[in-house]
Design an enzyme around this catalytic site. Structure first.
Site, PDB file in Angstrom:
ATOM      1  CG  PHE A  69      -1.760   1.515   0.949  1.00  0.00           C
ATOM      2  CD1 PHE A  69      -2.852   1.065   0.786  1.00  0.00           C
ATOM      3  CD2 PHE A  69      -1.988   2.491   2.783  1.00  0.00           C
ATOM      4  CE1 PHE A  69      -4.610   1.678   0.923  1.00  0.00           C
ATOM      5  CE2 PHE A  69      -3.237   2.939   2.290  1.00  0.00           C
ATOM      6  CZ  PHE A  69      -4.338   3.052   1.404  1.00  0.00           C
ATOM      7  CB  ALA A  70       2.803   3.067  -2.897  1.00  0.00           C
ATOM      8  CD  GLN A 100      -2.026  -0.872  48.258  1.00  0.00           C
ATOM      9  OE1 GLN A 100      -0.879   0.320  48.189  1.00  0.00           O
ATOM     10  NE2 GLN A 100      -3.190  -1.023  48.728  1.00  0.00           N
ATOM     11  CB  SER A 153       3.836   7.420   3.382  1.00  0.00           C
ATOM     12  OG  SER A 153       2.738   7.409   4.690  1.00  0.00           O
ATOM     13  CD  GLU A 181      -3.032   1.194   8.461  1.00  0.00           C
ATOM     14  OE1 GLU A 181      -4.148   0.963   8.955  1.00  0.00           O
ATOM     15  OE2 GLU A 181      -2.028  -0.069   8.204  1.00  0.00           O
TER      16      GLU A 181
END
Length: 370
Positions: free
Chosen positions: A115-116, A268, A118, A353
């Site tokens: 997925f190109a 604790q 950027s 993303e």
């Protein structure tokens, strides 16, 4: 389906996925080279039918897959997600010829997708991308660079977003399906903190035609946003899976580690920290499921919900993994330790993303628009 619970079949399927990841996929992942595409691992995901399920499943199904795989094998989760991210535009917006050529190869695990989107000067502001698509005859020539592209430069094809109308912002971008063997297309790997395969793609007058267009000319930004709205909640699911893995490791460690005359969980300060980690993880999980259910129901506020899910889940995972490292001490900093691996893995989802800051911008914009 109720947003806040899974039915028995879904719970059983998640258990099965975690077992598959640990027993079948983890050994393949361990043989892979960091920063490179692990083709045997991708092939196994195809043989198991998981890649094919990406394209017939809803957003919740995708989230359950990514969360479950991430708990046992982050490399398998990432390989699956990257196939979906790169090929979803083909499944959703491709022509019958494009789908027939590439989707069977992708789902079988034989073809690797990228997925190109950027670029060196267009990351968070994706509408500012400048990869030039200059008209030539009945097509275009692509010139410029894509950077920080998952599966580059080893992918067999890329969904490439280029500027077909200068000065038009998001309205002048077109999505193209570009096979790796196109003349003028080269690439270089990038050495990143996380062990994902990431690189740059260089376009030197790469030829594309109208047969390569995904969707419509000048409407490619819609293709990108449709893909990201589906995958953003599932990035949150990936983060939740990592947070859960870190939490599980912390529960086991603090329950058995001797300290100050007892075990760590008796302190604790430690038990309260673990309770906070668990609460934040569950809150992130529920927001991710809610966003996915909204997507599957066709709700109008999907962009806001998807952004909220990615924002909260990725920031939560960073917190939980960091706290887990602190509670484990020096052992967690050793190369090869689960938490050392998760510490490197968990940083990237807050950026890719759509960075955390971008998600806040989307959320605010949606709130004020109403």
């Amino acid at each position: 389906m109720p947003v806040f619970s899974l039915d028995p079949a879904q719970t059983a399927w998640c258990t099965e996925l975690r077992a598959l990841a640990a027993e079948r996929l983890r050994p393949l992942a361990e043989k892979g080279e960091p920063g490179r595409v692990n083709r045997p691992l991708v092939a196994a995901l195809g043989e198991l039918g998981l890649i094919g399920r990406l394209f017939g499943a809803g957003a919740l199904d995708l989230c359950l897959m990514r969360e479950s795989l991430a708990q046992a094998c982050t490399e398998a989760e990432t390989a699956l997600a990257l196939q979906g991210l790169g090929a979803h535009p083909v499944a959703a917006s491709g022509t019958p010829e494009q789908r027939a050529r590439w989707l069977p190869e992708v789902t079988a695990g034989r073809a690797v997708a990228a997925f190109a989107l950027s670029e060196p000067d267009a990351g968070s502001d994706a509408a500012a991308l400048a990869l030039e698509a200059a008209p030539v005859g009945d097509g275009w020539r692509l010139t410029g660079e894509k950077r920080w592209i998952s599966n580059a430069p080893e992918a067999d094809f890329s969904t490439v977003f280029a500027r077909t109308t200068p000065g038009a912002g998001a309205r002048g971008v077109t999505a193209f399906l570009v096979p790796a063997d196109r003349p003028g297309l080269t690439g270089t790997p990038l050495d990143m903190l996380s062990p994902h395969p990431i690189g740059a793609l260089h376009f030197d007058a790469v030829p594309v035609t109208r047969a390569d267009v995904l969707g419509e000319v000048d409407r490619g930004f819609r293709v990108a946003m449709t893909t990201l709205n589906l995958f953003r909640p599932s990035v949150g699911a990936f983060a939740v899976g990592m947070a859960q893995a870190a939490l599980d490791a912390t529960l086991a460690h603090t329950a058995g580690r001797a300290a100050f005359g007892g075990v760590l969980k008796d302190l604790q300060a430690v038990s309260h920290q673990v309770a906070e980690m668990a609460t934040r993880t569950e809150a992130a999980r529920l927001l991710v499921y809610a966003a996915a259910a909204a997507y599957d129901a066709g709700a109008p506020d999907v962009p806001k919900r998807a952004a909220m899910a990615k924002l909260l889940a990725t920031e939560t995972a960073q917190y939980v993994v960091d706290a887990a490292v602190q509670l484990h001490g020096a052992r967690a900093l050793q190369r090869g330790h689960l938490l050392e691996h998760l510490y490197r893995e968990v940083r990237a989802p807050r950026i890719y993303e759509g960075a955390t800051e971008v998600q806040r911008t989307i959320i605010a914009k949606e709130l004020y628009a109403r």
